[in-house]
Every structure is written in C-alpha cells, then in structure tokens.
Motif scaffolding. Sequence first.
Motif, short mmCIF file in Angstrom:
data_model
loop_
_atom_site.label_atom_id
_atom_site.label_comp_id
_atom_site.label_asym_id
_atom_site.label_seq_id
_atom_site.Cartn_x
_atom_site.Cartn_y
_atom_site.Cartn_z
N GLU A 508 0.83 -1.22 0.00
CA GLU A 508 0.00 0.00 0.00
C GLU A 508 0.86 1.26 0.00
O GLU A 508 0.53 2.23 -0.67
N LYS A 509 1.97 1.26 0.75
CA LYS A 509 2.84 2.43 0.77
C LYS A 509 3.50 2.66 -0.59
O LYS A 509 3.61 3.80 -1.06
N ILE A 510 3.94 1.58 -1.23
CA ILE A 510 4.56 1.71 -2.55
C ILE A 510 3.55 2.24 -3.56
O ILE A 510 3.85 3.13 -4.36
N ARG A 511 2.30 1.74 -3.54
CA ARG A 511 1.27 2.22 -4.46
C ARG A 511 0.93 3.69 -4.20
O ARG A 511 0.57 4.42 -5.12
N ALA A 512 1.02 4.11 -2.93
CA ALA A 512 0.72 5.51 -2.58
C ALA A 512 1.89 6.43 -2.84
O ALA A 512 1.78 7.64 -2.61
N GLY A 513 3.01 5.90 -3.32
CA GLY A 513 4.17 6.75 -3.61
C GLY A 513 4.96 7.12 -2.37
O GLY A 513 5.75 8.07 -2.39
N GLU A 514 4.81 6.36 -1.28
CA GLU A 514 5.53 6.66 -0.05
C GLU A 514 6.78 5.78 0.04
O GLU A 514 6.82 4.67 -0.47
N TYR A 515 7.80 6.30 0.76
CA TYR A 515 9.02 5.53 0.99
C TYR A 515 8.84 4.66 2.22
O TYR A 515 8.12 5.00 3.16
N SER A 527 13.34 1.17 -0.97
CA SER A 527 13.18 2.62 -1.01
C SER A 527 14.37 3.29 -1.69
O SER A 527 14.20 4.23 -2.48
N ASN A 528 15.58 2.80 -1.43
CA ASN A 528 16.76 3.39 -2.06
C ASN A 528 16.74 3.17 -3.57
O ASN A 528 17.15 4.04 -4.35
N CYS A 529 16.27 2.00 -4.01
CA CYS A 529 16.16 1.74 -5.45
C CYS A 529 15.20 2.72 -6.11
O CYS A 529 15.46 3.24 -7.20
N ILE A 530 14.06 2.96 -5.46
CA ILE A 530 13.08 3.90 -6.02
C ILE A 530 13.68 5.30 -6.09
O ILE A 530 13.48 6.04 -7.07
N ARG A 531 14.43 5.71 -5.06
CA ARG A 531 15.07 7.03 -5.09
C ARG A 531 16.08 7.13 -6.24
O ARG A 531 16.15 8.16 -6.91
N ARG A 532 16.86 6.07 -6.44
CA ARG A 532 17.83 6.09 -7.53
C ARG A 532 17.13 6.19 -8.88
O ARG A 532 17.57 6.95 -9.76
N LEU A 533 16.03 5.43 -9.05
CA LEU A 533 15.32 5.49 -10.32
C LEU A 533 14.75 6.88 -10.58
O LEU A 533 14.75 7.36 -11.72
N LYS A 534 14.27 7.55 -9.54
CA LYS A 534 13.74 8.91 -9.72
C LYS A 534 14.84 9.89 -10.07
O LYS A 534 14.63 10.82 -10.86
N LEU A 535 16.02 9.72 -9.49
CA LEU A 535 17.13 10.60 -9.81
C LEU A 535 17.60 10.41 -11.25
O LEU A 535 17.96 11.38 -11.93
N LEU A 536 17.62 9.15 -11.71
CA LEU A 536 18.16 8.86 -13.04
C LEU A 536 17.12 9.01 -14.15
O LEU A 536 17.45 9.43 -15.25
N GLU A 542 8.66 2.74 -14.44
CA GLU A 542 7.51 2.14 -13.78
C GLU A 542 8.00 1.15 -12.74
O GLU A 542 8.96 0.40 -12.98
N PHE A 543 7.34 1.14 -11.58
CA PHE A 543 7.73 0.23 -10.50
C PHE A 543 6.49 -0.25 -9.79
O PHE A 543 5.66 0.56 -9.36
N THR A 544 6.31 -1.58 -9.71
CA THR A 544 5.16 -2.14 -9.00
C THR A 544 5.64 -3.24 -8.07
O THR A 544 6.61 -3.96 -8.36
N LEU A 545 4.93 -3.37 -6.95
CA LEU A 545 5.21 -4.38 -5.95
C LEU A 545 3.88 -5.07 -5.64
O LEU A 545 2.91 -4.39 -5.29
N GLU A 546 3.79 -6.41 -5.79
CA GLU A 546 2.52 -7.08 -5.57
C GLU A 546 2.78 -8.53 -5.18
O GLU A 546 3.93 -9.00 -5.18
N ASN A 547 1.71 -9.20 -4.79
CA ASN A 547 1.78 -10.62 -4.44
C ASN A 547 1.06 -11.45 -5.50
O ASN A 547 -0.03 -11.07 -5.96
#
Length: 575
Positions: A508-515, A527-536, A542-547
């Motif tokens: 839920e946090k990942i879908r809401a754009g929260e770290y 969270s660090n990977c998402i920050r790196r992707l936003k910087l680059l 696109e990034f999704t996390l699910e079961n």
Amino acid sequence: MKTKRRNMGYPVVQILRKTLWTAIPVVIIFVFISGYSFWEIRRQNNLALENAITIYQNDLSHRLDAIAHFVQWTVVHDPILDAFSSEKHMGDFRQAGNDLRLRVSDMQYSTGSEYMYFFYWDEGDIFINASELTVNYETYKKIKKKVIDDVEKPVSGDRFSWIPSVIDGKTYLYYLVTYKHRTFISLVSIDDILSPLFTINLGSHGNITFQDLAGNTYYQSAKSPEGLIGYYYNRLYFRGEDAGLPFTLVIDSDMLGNYGKIFLLQFLVVLTALALSLIMGGYILVTYKRVILPIKIFSSNLSKMDSLSDAESASLDLTDSKMQELNQINDQFKSLVHEITRLRINIYEAELDQNKFRILFLQQQIKPHFYLNCLTTIDSMLSLGDASAARKMLQFTSKYFRYLFQADKDYVPLSSEIAHAEDYLDIQMMRLSEDIDYSCDIDEKDMDVMIPPLLLITFVENIIKYAEPSDDSLKISITGHDYVRNDEDYIEICIRDNGQGFPLEVIEKIRAGEYLTTDDGTHIGISNCIRRLKLLYEDRFEFTLENDELGGGVVKVGLPFLKGIMNNASSAGRR
C-alpha cells in the motif's frame, strides 16, 4: 528655471490623489442611486411574494374546505358506510371498503393524490385505508394508533377543523369526523401542502415556518438566518385567520429575491458610468503623459532583457526623468539582476553535486556483515579441509566484490547485473548449503540494455533474507519482455519468488508513492532503489510491488531502452 521644472519627477501617489478628488462627486451620486434602487427592489420583491402567498392561501383554503365538506358528508350521509354494522358480515365490509375507495379516488382527482383518507369503525375495530398510501408501513401503524387514540379520548376544542400533528417525526395536517361510531379521516403531510411554495426563490438562507393558530411551531423548512446575514432577510407573517386557514406561515426571504439580478445589473450600469466619468475627464491626458507613457518606456526597455547578454543587461538604463519611482526601480533592478545570475549558477552547481552525491551514496549502501559472512564461510571450509569448496567460494566472492567496487557508473549492461545476481546466489547456496531453484528468461537481444548498477541484486537479497517458501526449496525467477510506453521502447524486468509475499502495508505504501521507513531498517533497499530510479529517470520509469495469486512476491521494473553507446558517452562527458 523652466528646464529644471520640466525634469522634476512626479510621484504616482500625487497623480492618483488628484484623480480621487475628481471622482468623489460621482461616488456620492452612485451611492444615492444604489440606495434608492435597493429600497425600491426590496419593496417590489415583498409585494410579489405577498401576492404569490395570497394566491396560494386562497387556493389551499378552497381545497381544505372541499375536503372537509366531503369528509363530513361521507361519514353522515353516504349509504356506503351503512354496511359497517354488527348485522353485516366481513364480505359486506370488504365490498363497502372497495366502494369507499372508488368514492375517494374520484375526490382525489380534483383535490390531489397527496391527501390520504382512512376509515375507522370502533365497534368492529376495523381500520382501513380508503386511498393509496404514500407512507411506509411503520408510519401507517402510528397513524392508525393516533386516530384510535383521538377517537377514544377526544381532545378539547373545535373538532371540526384541521389539526396539525407530528407522527413518526413528520408533521401532518388531518381532519377527523366521528358519527355513530364511524370515523372518517383525511390526512396530508406539511411537505406536500407547502410544496408549491418551495419553487419560490427565498434566497440561500430563506425558510418557511408552519405554526398553528396558537403560535406553536410544527415545521420549519430550514434554519432561520442569524447574525449579520439576518439583516439581509425579511420576515413576513401570513396569518391563518385572515385567509381562512388553520395555520400561520412565517417566511424569511431574501430582500432582493428574483430582482437581485436586476439590482446587480443596475449596479454595474452605474459603476460603468462612474468609470466612464473618470476616463472621460480632462485629467486623462495628463495622467497618460506622466504615468502611462513612462511605464510603457520602462516596460519596453525591460523586454529587451531577454535578447541581451549579462553584461549588456547590467548596463541597460531603465530610468525616466518623469517618475521618481522608476528611477528607484532601475537601481534596485540592476542589483537584482546581478544577484539572480549569481544565485542561478550556485544553485545549478549545488544541484549537480547533490545528485551525484546521492547516487553514489545510494549505490554504496551495502551491509558490511555480508563481507564478514563470506570470509567466515571460507575460513570454515578451509578448517574442514574442503579446499575445493573454499576455492569456488573464493572465486564467487571475488567476482561479486570486484563488480561492487567497479559499479561507479550511472548505467551498466543488463547482462552484467544478471551475472552479478547469479554470483550472489552461488555464494548463498554454498554458504547456507541450500539449493535455490533459479531461472532466467530474457531475450539475448535485451541483454545489452543499460540499467542502473546494483538494481536487481537489491530484490534478490530481499528474497534471500525474508522469503519463506512453502515448498522445500526457494524458487527465484527473473524474466523480461519488451513493450511500448508513450511511443518509447521499454523493457520490463520481473523478479518472482515462491515465498510468503510482501506485507500488505508495504504494498500500500509503494502504491501511494511513499518511501518505506522502518525502525529495524527492513525494506530500506527497496526505497533506495526507487530514489535512484527517480534521480536517473525522473518520471520515465515504472515500478510495482505485488503478491502473486498462487503465492510469492512479484517485483516489476519498467525502464526505457538505453544502449551501451549512451552510457559510454555519459562516462566520456564525466571524464
């Protein structure tokens, strides 16, 4: 002396003050006309409202009188009700009830279907609805109880009149006549009686109050206006005695009502006349020469800034001898240009340094205990005399660490990242003595796509640390496929496992754009990977996390196609 006077500056405040004194007489006339218009429109609005209410009261009075006469005549003279006697049978009662409903239906055709009719025979304890019900069954039972109570315990006063009553939280007006143990009732809700008045524009805070002749309030359509806004509303009383009605209406209405738009239009007309009187004055020419013209010259010089260099902008003269304010603005503007230029360069350089530092910092966030675990495992293998296993472990570890220390670029080939992840899995399988079912399905043509270094290893490490498979062995698969997004070629890298999946709060946090921020530091690598992707990539990823429905976690990363030549060019630029 004349030349000196011609070059003097004229403050804008002084020019506007003269304009204000010229406008005072026009403003006084405007206020007088507006006040008289407001008074006249208020009077006309009240007169229109009174006429509408008078017509409504007359029509309603005739209708209530007709219904009252119908109720009286029916209960006293209508032979239909003779069937309700102790000598008759239930079939006679049913037939009489149907005949009564036909008679009432004819009456409703002329008076309205909102008026409900009921018949009660107390000797036989029979209560029937003589018209179609417009209430629910619970309200019907309460109406029945109210009628029976009034028949058994008559209230004092004139019973041959319409009586207001609250039943089931809703106000009704009913008329009841009893003759020879037979009672006939007509009942209507106050909402239906007042519905013709709801179409009248009373204002946003207007309301209608329903009172009996004794002054008791039974109904109010809205809360009465209070405070300052109450002064903007008129309160009008329409007494029931004057109109032959059993109730009094108290109406709070907007003073202007339907004439508000006329008043606004007149206000705009007068305001336009005020503006025209100011514009058409002889002082316009002087104002233009001393205010408008210098500002136009100033604006023209200012517009040249875009086409001039920094040195030319600093030497640009924006002064004008006719206005003191423009002379002051010129000096302040020159200082501001120098300061903005300096700050712009400093901020740009600071942002570059900050982004480089953040990327390097995120790339080098590696847990030091992994080094120790590898060395400890090699030492244990040597102590046990298993030199072959120690040699393999040392080869895998050296390849793993060599890649880490060389991953100082913004992008690396996908094939290098895959090989690095496989080295890590080989180390874990030897260190933990456990088999890991690993598979990789990526087209060979996609292996040279450039991605950020140490991207895939983050999610592989996360699986090794936290995944608890339901089967005997842990399964990890890495797949990739091409797709198009916004007319640009993308590759989607999907990492799956057969563990217990991600916690719902993490998804839920990942879908809401929260770290992900936790006290124990779990999932901080994601969270660090998402920050790196936003910087680059900014918003080009696109990034999704699910079961997975069958079990296990699924990580999907969509990245635009970047070939090796782009990374080389970037590296060359940095050198």
